[in-house]
Design a protein around this motif. Structure first.
Motif, mmCIF file in Angstrom:
data_model
loop_
_atom_site.group_PDB
_atom_site.id
_atom_site.type_symbol
_atom_site.label_atom_id
_atom_site.label_comp_id
_atom_site.label_asym_id
_atom_site.label_seq_id
_atom_site.Cartn_x
_atom_site.Cartn_y
_atom_site.Cartn_z
ATOM 1 N N GLU A 139 -3.541 4.589 -0.679
ATOM 2 C CA GLU A 139 -3.426 5.994 -1.070
ATOM 3 C C GLU A 139 -1.956 6.427 -1.129
ATOM 4 O O GLU A 139 -1.648 7.477 -1.675
ATOM 5 C CB GLU A 139 -4.181 6.879 -0.072
ATOM 6 C CG GLU A 139 -5.684 6.764 -0.192
ATOM 7 C CD GLU A 139 -6.168 7.187 -1.577
ATOM 8 O OE1 GLU A 139 -6.241 8.395 -1.833
ATOM 9 O OE2 GLU A 139 -6.443 6.302 -2.411
ATOM 10 N N GLN A 140 -1.042 5.616 -0.535
ATOM 11 C CA GLN A 140 0.375 5.950 -0.564
ATOM 12 C C GLN A 140 1.060 5.189 -1.711
ATOM 13 O O GLN A 140 0.638 4.084 -2.061
ATOM 14 C CB GLN A 140 1.039 5.585 0.773
ATOM 15 C CG GLN A 140 0.964 6.703 1.817
ATOM 16 C CD GLN A 140 -0.462 7.077 2.192
ATOM 17 O OE1 GLN A 140 -1.258 6.230 2.577
ATOM 18 N NE2 GLN A 140 -0.796 8.353 2.074
ATOM 19 N N GLN A 450 -4.481 -2.282 3.543
ATOM 20 C CA GLN A 450 -3.939 -1.069 2.928
ATOM 21 C C GLN A 450 -4.809 0.151 3.239
ATOM 22 O O GLN A 450 -6.002 0.024 3.520
ATOM 23 C CB GLN A 450 -3.830 -1.256 1.412
ATOM 24 C CG GLN A 450 -2.740 -2.263 1.034
ATOM 25 C CD GLN A 450 -2.523 -2.330 -0.467
ATOM 26 O OE1 GLN A 450 -3.482 -2.364 -1.225
ATOM 27 N NE2 GLN A 450 -1.281 -2.332 -0.877
ATOM 28 N N ASN A 451 -4.183 1.310 3.159
ATOM 29 C CA ASN A 451 -4.887 2.561 3.434
ATOM 30 C C ASN A 451 -5.726 2.966 2.223
ATOM 31 O O ASN A 451 -5.320 3.797 1.417
ATOM 32 C CB ASN A 451 -3.878 3.663 3.786
ATOM 33 C CG ASN A 451 -4.567 4.982 4.075
ATOM 34 O OD1 ASN A 451 -5.709 4.996 4.569
ATOM 35 N ND2 ASN A 451 -3.903 6.081 3.774
ATOM 36 N N VAL A 452 -6.919 2.372 2.103
ATOM 37 C CA VAL A 452 -7.759 2.615 0.931
ATOM 38 C C VAL A 452 -8.514 3.944 1.065
ATOM 39 O O VAL A 452 -8.717 4.459 2.165
ATOM 40 C CB VAL A 452 -8.783 1.467 0.708
ATOM 41 C CG1 VAL A 452 -8.078 0.143 0.498
ATOM 42 C CG2 VAL A 452 -9.749 1.373 1.880
ATOM 43 N N ALA A 453 -8.926 4.465 -0.089
ATOM 44 C CA ALA A 453 -9.704 5.706 -0.117
ATOM 45 C C ALA A 453 -11.112 5.452 0.402
ATOM 46 O O ALA A 453 -11.699 4.394 0.146
ATOM 47 C CB ALA A 453 -9.752 6.242 -1.545
ATOM 48 N N ASP A 462 -9.540 8.768 3.625
ATOM 49 C CA ASP A 462 -8.984 7.410 3.591
ATOM 50 C C ASP A 462 -9.118 6.736 4.958
ATOM 51 O O ASP A 462 -9.599 7.343 5.918
ATOM 52 C CB ASP A 462 -7.541 7.400 3.076
ATOM 53 C CG ASP A 462 -6.596 8.229 3.933
ATOM 54 O OD1 ASP A 462 -6.861 8.371 5.146
ATOM 55 O OD2 ASP A 462 -5.606 8.735 3.399
ATOM 56 N N LEU A 463 -8.677 5.475 5.019
ATOM 57 C CA LEU A 463 -8.838 4.668 6.226
ATOM 58 C C LEU A 463 -8.071 5.254 7.407
ATOM 59 O O LEU A 463 -8.557 5.249 8.544
ATOM 60 C CB LEU A 463 -8.366 3.231 5.924
ATOM 61 C CG LEU A 463 -8.744 2.126 6.894
ATOM 62 C CD1 LEU A 463 -10.240 2.065 7.136
ATOM 63 C CD2 LEU A 463 -8.243 0.777 6.367
ATOM 64 N N LEU A 514 -12.539 -1.653 0.296
ATOM 65 C CA LEU A 514 -12.295 -1.948 1.710
ATOM 66 C C LEU A 514 -12.672 -3.384 2.071
ATOM 67 O O LEU A 514 -11.866 -4.100 2.679
ATOM 68 C CB LEU A 514 -13.040 -0.941 2.599
ATOM 69 C CG LEU A 514 -12.712 -1.022 4.093
ATOM 70 C CD1 LEU A 514 -11.233 -0.843 4.363
ATOM 71 C CD2 LEU A 514 -13.518 0.021 4.868
ATOM 72 N N ALA A 515 -13.887 -3.807 1.709
ATOM 73 C CA ALA A 515 -14.320 -5.171 2.058
ATOM 74 C C ALA A 515 -13.356 -6.196 1.461
ATOM 75 O O ALA A 515 -12.994 -7.173 2.125
ATOM 76 C CB ALA A 515 -15.746 -5.419 1.564
ATOM 77 N N ALA A 516 -12.910 -5.943 0.222
ATOM 78 C CA ALA A 516 -11.989 -6.871 -0.437
ATOM 79 C C ALA A 516 -10.659 -6.981 0.311
ATOM 80 O O ALA A 516 -10.029 -8.038 0.318
ATOM 81 C CB ALA A 516 -11.746 -6.419 -1.880
ATOM 82 N N GLN A 517 -10.234 -5.884 0.941
ATOM 83 C CA GLN A 517 -9.004 -5.928 1.736
ATOM 84 C C GLN A 517 -9.084 -6.992 2.834
ATOM 85 O O GLN A 517 -8.083 -7.562 3.234
ATOM 86 C CB GLN A 517 -8.748 -4.563 2.389
ATOM 87 C CG GLN A 517 -8.191 -3.513 1.445
ATOM 88 C CD GLN A 517 -6.731 -3.770 1.126
ATOM 89 O OE1 GLN A 517 -5.932 -4.066 2.019
ATOM 90 N NE2 GLN A 517 -6.371 -3.678 -0.133
#
Lengths: 555, 61
Positions: A139-140, A450-453, A462-463, A514-517
């Motif tokens: 998100e950043q 990463q800080n995902v939505a 977000d996370l 998220l899971a892909a992260q």
């Protein structure tokens, strides 16, 4: 403990024709030790109010852990100076989101997207970061350019809102010793001197740390003969809002030049100098002016905000933990500015140390958890020093063969995209990976997330915001079929400082990022550390084993 | 790293290489070789194979 902060009243103003910035100052408050009260024993004392110290103070404050921060000055930045670091990378911005100052940074800072690399009188290639935006799941943004003192200033104002943080200005540490039981400090202030003891001391006093020198620790220094001179200036008519880097600038004797921008329309021009130059001479105002006129023409109107000469150097402590003393930021490691790795790594140090120090101070984990701070962040420093050394070698070829290959990269890069990967004008700071981390509960450990939505309570979030709803604890994320087991996992982890999140119920991964992260497909379990690093993942069939490992790790 | 011949036309490649250097000064030849090495290295790409090639070249002079 603190006066309420007034965040609506910025005091730092830049005035064209003035003498640079007027920085905010903070009052010295007589500490209880000088009011005849019994000296207290503190769990954590931080020395040094720069990026590392202030980030750590805010992180501990967010976790409600009592912390005293001693700073010998009463302001942020370098007195009378504009800035040191100017570029804050995505990982730092994610940390600042957690600490609650990201929005202020985004509002004040500059986001550029077009970069050009030049050699001689023309361009070698250019890029537009907006075209790569989809590559990032955070998100950043990839980075924001802003003067370092603004970050420190926002951090101070945030710390003043956190009741467990005790900021003490004009407090200079004159002596530091430790025994098996405590660290003992002598502190000099305008109202007299006093001594305090603490369980843990964090030295964040920078490259010349007297505390580190007092313990006589080896920093493995390495120096190069590459010389640079930074000039921060404000133009009356500014150049294009783009980042330009010359590998060979005709107006600088075919040496390198950087042209960046930051907040308040201030630009950073960084000139590579003759290795044999007199650093004092090249930093003189009339010499800086003449250099800028060679670049922008004789009629250019500008004001010099700050001039800072430097030479390539690197150093790194053998161990970032010395008994009850921990080292963070420049006092632990130094590298050249290429890629903005100095300030950003100091922020990452604080982020790595904060949650670990909190768990140890609260008695929830044994002190050996702090060894992982040394392991991980010393590995980060090693990576950063390697990156900057490679950039320095590209920019200052050491012999004819090195120059030959650099010429080849430039010639090829003008025509073929592949060679642009070899043109090294600095590799931007990113979240360091810890492949050999001791905090290894399974696959994927040591990788940054990463800080995902996410969607939480039907709102786009977000996370980092999810972590905030769970007191910034370690989280167990249960995906797919494992989400139905969340209650069983919670029961298995009873008493451990962690929460289980059922993805799809407690938080919805509406962009399937998220899971892909974590490298997981639809099913499985992942352990997310408070600093947004993975501690391990498992497929559904092995989920119970991972939960048991996590339970054992906390036991 | 391949150490057996992998060329579709070994003699043809060798002649083309020599032709490319014909009439060049030593400095121009060196510059051509540098560009050629970088182009060829990108065709290989794999970091491990490239390291092995550098070592093999170092060990055969």
């Amino acid at each position: 403990m603190n006066a309420p902060a007034d965040i609506s009243a910025p005091k730092a103003e830049f005035t064209f024709g003035g003498s640079g910035y007027t920085l905010p100052t903070y009052p010295f408050v007589t500490p209880p030790e000088l009011k005849g009260e019994t000296p207290a024993r503190y769990p954590i004392v931080i020395v040094g109010g720069g990026l590392a110290g202030l980030t750590l103070a805010c992180d501990l404050g967010l976790r409600g852990v009592p912390v005293v921060l001693l700073d010998e000055d009463d302001t942020v930045g370098v007195r009378g100076a504009s800035s040191r670091g100017i570029c804050y990378a995505q990982k730092s911005l994610e940390i600042f989101k957690r600490l609650g100052i990201y929005e202020r940074i985004a509002a004040k800072g500059i986001q550029w997207s077009v970069g050009r690399t030049l050699a001689g009188n023309d361009e070698v290639y250019n890029f537009d970061l907006r075209k790569n935006a989809a590559q990032s799941d955070s998100e950043q943004p990839p980075f924001i350019n802003i003067q370092q003192f603004y970050i420190e200033w926002f951090l101070v104002e945030r710390a003043l809102q956190l009741p467990s943080v005790d900021l003490r200005w004009k407090s200079r540490v004159t002596r530091c010793t430790q025994d098996s039981d405590a660290v003992h400090l002598s502190v000099e202030t305008p109202a007299g001197s006093y001594t305090i003891a603490c369980d843990w001391l964090v030295d964040a006093t920078g490259v010349h740390s007297a505390i580190r020198k007092g313990f006589n620790l080896n920093v493995n220094p390495a120096k190069g003969d590459d010389r640079w001179c930074i000039s921060d200036v404000r133009f009356k008519h500014h150049p294009p809002i783009e980042r330009w880097t010359w590998v060979e600038a005709p107006f600088n004797e075919d040496r390198a030049v950087w042209q960046h921008l930051m907040a308040d329309d201030v630009w950073r021009l960084d000139f590579q100098m003759d290795p044999a130059c007199d650093m004092e001479y090249v930093s003189r105002e009339d010499v800086v002016r003449e250099r800028l006129q060679r670049q922008f023409g004789p009629d250019v109107e500008f004001e010099i905000v700050w001039v800072g000469p430097y030479s390539y150097r690197s150093q790194c402590l053998d161990n970032f933990r010395h008994g009850r003393v921990l080292f963070a930021g420049d006092c632990a490691h130094v590298m050249s500015p290429f890629g903005a790795r100095g300030g950003n790594s100091a922020i990452q140090d604080a982020d790595n140390l904060g949650w670990k120090l909190a768990l140890v101070a609260q008695g929830k984990m044994p002190a050996r958890l702090l060894n992982s701070y040394d392991e991980e962040r010393r590995e980060g420093a090693r990576q950063n020093i390697e990156f900057t050394r490679r950039t320095s070698r590209y920019l200052s070829p050491e012999n004819a063969a090195e120059k030959l290959f650099r010429d080849a990269t430039i010639a090829l890069a003008r025509k073929y995209p592949f060679a642009r990967a070899l043109v090294n004008t600095g590799r931007m700071s990113s979240a360091n990976v810890y492949p050999a981390s001791g905090l290894h509960l399974g696959q994927g450990a040591g990788k940054h997330v990463q800080n995902v939505a996410l969607t939480i309570d039907r709102k786009i979030s977000d996370l980092v915001a999810l972590q905030a709803t769970r007191a910034h604890k370690t989280l167990v994320l249960a995906f797919g079929s494992c989400a139905a087991q969340a209650a069983a996992y919670t029961q298995a982890l009873h008493g451990a400082p962690t929460d289980v999140i059922a993805i799809g119920t407690d938080a919805i991964d509406h962009q399937s990022k998220l899971a892909a992260q974590f490298g997981l497909s639809a099913d499985g379990v992942a352990v997310l550390r408070p600093d947004l690093y993975c501690a391990g993942t498992a497929q559904a069939v092995d989920a119970a084993t991972l939960i048991q490992k996590l339970k054992a790790w906390f036991a | 790293m391949k150490l057996d011949a992998h060329f579709t036309d070994a003699d043809g490649f060798y002649e083309a290489l020599l032709d490319a250097h014909k009439d060049l000064s030593a400095a121009q030849s060196a510059a051509l070789n540098a560009r050629l090495i970088l182009l060829l290295a990108n065709q290989i790409g794999d970091a491990q194979i490239l390291r092995e090639c550098i070592t093999a070249a170092q060990n055969t002079h």
